[in-house]
Enzyme design. Sequence first.
Site, PDB file in Angstrom:
ATOM      1  N   LYS A 112       0.976  -1.126   0.034  1.00 28.99           N
ATOM      2  CA  LYS A 112      -0.014   0.089   0.067  1.00 28.99           C
ATOM      3  C   LYS A 112       0.815   1.345  -0.051  1.00 28.99           C
ATOM      4  CE  LYS A 112      -4.181  -2.105   0.628  1.00 28.99           C
ATOM      5  NZ  LYS A 112      -4.032  -3.502   0.759  1.00 28.99           N
TER       6      LYS A 112
HETATM    7  C1  LIG Z   1      -4.539  -4.524   0.552  1.00 31.10           C
HETATM    8  C2  LIG Z   1      -4.044  -5.868   0.416  1.00 31.10           C
HETATM    9  C3  LIG Z   1      -4.167  -6.991  -0.529  1.00 31.10           C
HETATM   10  C4  LIG Z   1      -5.353  -6.745  -1.323  1.00 31.10           C
HETATM   11  O1  LIG Z   1      -5.202  -5.663  -2.181  1.00 31.10           O
HETATM   12  P1  LIG Z   1      -6.395  -5.233  -3.084  1.00 31.10           P
HETATM   13  O2  LIG Z   1      -5.784  -4.074  -3.943  1.00 31.10           O
HETATM   14  O3  LIG Z   1      -7.487  -4.759  -1.974  1.00 31.10           O
HETATM   15  O4  LIG Z   1      -6.694  -6.224  -4.163  1.00 31.10           O
HETATM   16  C5  LIG Z   1      -3.318  -7.922  -0.509  1.00 31.10           C
HETATM   17  N1  LIG Z   1      -2.414  -8.021   0.497  1.00 31.10           N
HETATM   18  C6  LIG Z   1      -1.926  -7.168   1.502  1.00 31.10           C
HETATM   19  C7  LIG Z   1      -0.821  -7.411   2.175  1.00 31.10           C
HETATM   20  C8  LIG Z   1      -2.832  -6.252   1.464  1.00 31.10           C
HETATM   21  O5  LIG Z   1      -2.553  -5.046   2.114  1.00 31.10           O
END
Ligand SMILES: *Cc1c(COP(=O)(O)O)cnc(C)c1O
Length: 469
Positions: A112
Amino acid sequence: MKYVSTRGQAPVLEFEDVMLSGLARDGGLYVPETWPTFSAEQIAALRGCSYQEIAFQVMFPFVSSSIDETEFKELINEAYSGFSHRAVAPLVQMDDNLWLLELFHGPTLAFKDFAMQILGLLMDRALIKRGERATILGATSGDTGGAAIEAFRGREQIDIFILHPSGRVSDVQRRQMTTAQEKNVFNIALEGTFDDCQAMVKAMFNDHEFRDGMKVTGVNSINWARIMAQIVYYFTAAVALGSPNRPLSFAVPTGNFGDVFAGFVAHKMGLPIEKFVVATNVNDILVRTLETGTYKPDGVMATYSPSMDIQVSSNFERLMFEMAGRDATRVSALMSDLSTKGEFQLSENELAPMRDLFIGMRIDEDETVSRIAAEYEDNDYVIDPHSAIALEAGARCSGRAKDVPMIALATAHPAKFPDVVTKATGVEVAQPARLIAQLKSEERVSQLPNDLATISQFIADKTRASKVA
Ligand SMILES: *Cc1c(COP(=O)(O)O)cnc(C)c1O
């Protein structure tokens, strides 16, 4: 570049307004009016370039009406300077033709950070330029909140309110959010699930009086700027493994469909991607949708991979828009079915192109633990449960995706999920120094009921944005 809503009833906007508004006013999601494309020569020219250079090339077409080249380059350099690996997003080989793309070297140890770090800088710049304040409102299943708080803490123009499902995020995830001491950071532990948090945020966005009064904006992956920043690492990984001459596939651990949609955009822009493996945990709405064409949210189960404990996958609407030939009326009808009947049915015409490109793969709890254990035993490499789901799903689909490299996305550092990693490997997970420092401080959090009026009042009382003329 202009942006249109997937539901066709919101104003057409430029990048900066799309970024500052988050969700479109008709309840839809903004997407670019057209997809910029790269020729094979242009893709080949990216080989050997730094992450930051590729980031500039890939993202500039989306923002060029709102920011000039030099300034955008500076923001990109600043955004990725806090990453602890020189390559920013390094690739590691796990098996013959199977690779892991490490996306956890940012300040909060999850992918993120890739989007949030640049979004924080872009938003701050836009608000300072306009002399405005904003209230950021977000729901998190774990990692978004920490990454958003890290990117926005202490920013003068912005107050940030993050809702997380009380007791349903890992200890590390919670502490990464609640230990921020800055006065512009507010953590709300909501008595409910992530989908409740997300529904609450959506409800506040759809209350236009509240939204305008509090200058509310969003940094969930409904915000186009998030998706845009995530397109970049599909390009860096692909050129590192020989694109455009060599096609490849990606396995993406999926919750809100944001990350895999960013990959889809990279494909639209010209990367030769064969398949996307949509890897889920037991909360498998996307796998079921690809199988049956029926999109039907079910109860959410708590798993070892909490960032994927999602049953309403908001970015899927962007894919539907593409698969329905950009027919906003059709998307609106499907979304209205979802709210009135609790489900919708895709047509064969919409499903066929989806199934050409996407393979759904559900990995259960035991399979997740086994994969973590196997990587440790065979490769002496410790992975987190989200990355394990991607790797397991990717390994199973390599054959089906033809003889091309499969790249699984490693979305979090194992130190974020120490309990399950220790259970699988029998060893303690070493904590990176930045995490140890972050986790020492006192926690600041408000426990609140799943009640719209209470939450709205809390935000109205605390935000500084509404008090500015
Ligand atoms: C947010 C997240 C996901 C999923 O990502 P999306 O964009 O919501 O599909 C997968 N793994 C981790 C560690 C995340 O923080």
